[in-house]
Design an enzyme around this catalytic site. Structure first.
Site, PDB file in Angstrom:
ATOM      1  N   TRP A 114      11.788   1.292 -19.124  1.00  0.00           N
ATOM      2  CA  TRP A 114      10.862   1.356 -20.260  1.00  0.00           C
ATOM      3  C   TRP A 114       9.563   0.620 -19.961  1.00  0.00           C
ATOM      4  O   TRP A 114       8.489   1.042 -20.395  1.00  0.00           O
ATOM      5  CB  TRP A 114      11.530   0.823 -21.528  1.00  0.00           C
ATOM      6  CG  TRP A 114      12.564   1.778 -22.036  1.00  0.00           C
ATOM      7  CD1 TRP A 114      13.915   1.611 -22.014  1.00  0.00           C
ATOM      8  CD2 TRP A 114      12.326   3.076 -22.605  1.00  0.00           C
ATOM      9  NE1 TRP A 114      14.539   2.722 -22.531  1.00  0.00           N
ATOM     10  CE2 TRP A 114      13.588   3.634 -22.900  1.00  0.00           C
ATOM     11  CE3 TRP A 114      11.183   3.816 -22.888  1.00  0.00           C
ATOM     12  CZ2 TRP A 114      13.742   4.893 -23.473  1.00  0.00           C
ATOM     13  CZ3 TRP A 114      11.327   5.075 -23.452  1.00  0.00           C
ATOM     14  CH2 TRP A 114      12.585   5.605 -23.744  1.00  0.00           C
ATOM     15  N   ASP A 138       7.276  -5.540 -25.880  1.00  0.00           N
ATOM     16  CA  ASP A 138       8.177  -4.534 -26.429  1.00  0.00           C
ATOM     17  C   ASP A 138       9.514  -5.234 -26.647  1.00  0.00           C
ATOM     18  O   ASP A 138      10.216  -5.576 -25.703  1.00  0.00           O
ATOM     19  CB  ASP A 138       8.314  -3.370 -25.447  1.00  0.00           C
ATOM     20  CG  ASP A 138       9.289  -2.297 -25.927  1.00  0.00           C
ATOM     21  OD1 ASP A 138       9.937  -2.491 -26.976  1.00  0.00           O
ATOM     22  OD2 ASP A 138       9.423  -1.272 -25.236  1.00  0.00           O
ATOM     23  N   LYS A 174      17.702   0.188 -32.955  1.00  0.00           N
ATOM     24  CA  LYS A 174      18.690  -0.601 -32.221  1.00  0.00           C
ATOM     25  C   LYS A 174      19.194  -1.762 -33.082  1.00  0.00           C
ATOM     26  O   LYS A 174      20.382  -1.862 -33.358  1.00  0.00           O
ATOM     27  CB  LYS A 174      18.103  -1.091 -30.903  1.00  0.00           C
ATOM     28  CG  LYS A 174      17.644   0.064 -30.000  1.00  0.00           C
ATOM     29  CD  LYS A 174      16.961  -0.414 -28.742  1.00  0.00           C
ATOM     30  CE  LYS A 174      16.334   0.731 -27.962  1.00  0.00           C
ATOM     31  NZ  LYS A 174      17.307   1.688 -27.426  1.00  0.00           N
TER      32      LYS A 174
END
Length: 363
Positions: free
Chosen positions: A100, A175, A199
């Site tokens: 990511w 992030d 999440k």
């Protein structure tokens, strides 16, 4: 049969939250309406979104000079919005400790072909399949750069950043999609934090953005929808927001608060993850690919058996036994147990019992 959901996202939600949402589904707070059909300009939704922000501020200790936004597009859209809003005419550094982080850098490179700024890969461990976090020398960072971007938890590879590195005075943007509210971070250490909800916060469809006000003083960007300043001025209501996802996020924030807040949540997460790591470490059959113990994720624990054929057999039998979504990401293989905030301790106990049985039968 008990079902345990190990999905990396969209992921398990607290049962108490789902039950409350179920009870309020047809008639929210005596309004005679579901949140799904409610105007985002209504007083009921105004209370929902303001309540969500207030509880999140309390949980994370968010200072008053930071804006809290509930937006659409997820972290993947933020990969473009961040340089578009903050990096024009400057350098922007990226740490790629996982897939990511690399995607964030890749999107910045794409954007740099049309917007004048210079994305720089500050560090990457791609050559070792991200088995550890990248390191860098802070003197390599131009102090006039726009920001350093990092990912606090690598969902796929199972590593996490717990101590924010020295970036030579350059603002840090993080992030935090897969470990927000799961471990304590000091918001003041960051210029911006962003997190896809699916999440630890709620269902897919909303991203939480926590951004320091001084970052919003720049020039307008090419699209109002992609302009954090405009979104902040309109208090996340520039257009119709993902209202139901924000409502569920509010319930999750309240659930975390009832449990004891982020510090208690982190303690519980360390207890859960520690149980599984301890079992893997003492086993001659299973192994964890993360090279440094101090970089292990609390949220995502990848592990493998002695060979890919046994991995495939494990996934098949575990799925049949109620351990859903245990298969590892295709880029690393094996298995992955995602132990987010809402994942129950008993699920780890039962998984270990299954792992022991599988080892006995296949060693």
């Amino acid at each position: 049969m008990t079902i345990y959901n190990f999905s990396a996202g969209p992921a398990v939600l607290p049962k108490a939250v789902l039950e409350k949402a179920q009870a309020e589904f047809l008639n929210y707070d005596g309004s005679g309406m579901s949140v799904l059909e409610m105007s985002h300009r209504s007083k009921e939704f105004d209370q929902i979104i303001k309540g969500a922000e207030a509880t999140l501020r309390e949980l994370m200790g968010i200072p008053g000079h930071y804006k809290v936004l509930f937006l659409q597009g997820g972290a993947s859209l933020a990969f473009t919005m961040i340089p578009l809003n903050f990096a024009r005419g400057k350098k922007a550094y990226y740490l790629a400790g996982g897939l990511w982080g690399k995607k964030a850098y890749t999107e910045a490179v794409k954007l740099s072909k049309t917007i004048p700024f210079e994305p720089i890969l500050l560090g990457s461990t791609e050559e070792i399949t991200y088995a550890e976090l990248p390191s860098f020398d802070k003197v390599a960072i131009d102090p006039e750069a726009a920001y350093v971007h990092l990912t606090t938890n690598n969902t796929i590879e199972g590593t996490a950043v717990y101590t924010i590195p020295d970036t030579n005075g350059v603002p840090v943007i993080a992030d935090m999609s897969s470990n927000i509210l799961a471990a304590r971070y000091q918001v003041e250490d960051f210029a911006m934090i962003y997190a896809g909800a699916q999440k630890n916060i709620g269902p897919a469809g909303v991203i939480v953005v926590i951004v320091r006000e001084d970052l919003l003083a720049g020039e307008p960007v090419l699209s109002s929808m992609l302009d954090y300043r405009i979104q902040a001025e309109n208090e996340s209501l520039y257009n119709t927001p993902p209202a139901y996802s924000i409502y569920i996020a509010k319930l999750v924030f309240e659930w975390v608060k009832e449990i004891g807040g982020v510090d208690e949540m982190e303690r519980l997460n360390r207890e859960k993850s520690g149980l599984l790591y301890d079992y893997i470490d003492q086993s001659d059959f299973y192994s964890n690919p993360v090279r440094k113990v101090e970089e292990r994720s609390l949220a995502n624990i990848p592990f493998v058996s002695p060979n890919p054929d046994l991995d495939a057999k494990f996934v098949k039998e575990a799925t049949a036994a109620g351990f859903k979504n245990i298969k590892g990401h295709r880029s690393v293989g094996g298995m992955r147990a995602s132990l987010y905030n809402a994942f129950p301790y008993q699920g780890v106990v039962d998984l270990i019992a299954f792992m022991k049985k599988f080892e006995e039968e296949n060693a």
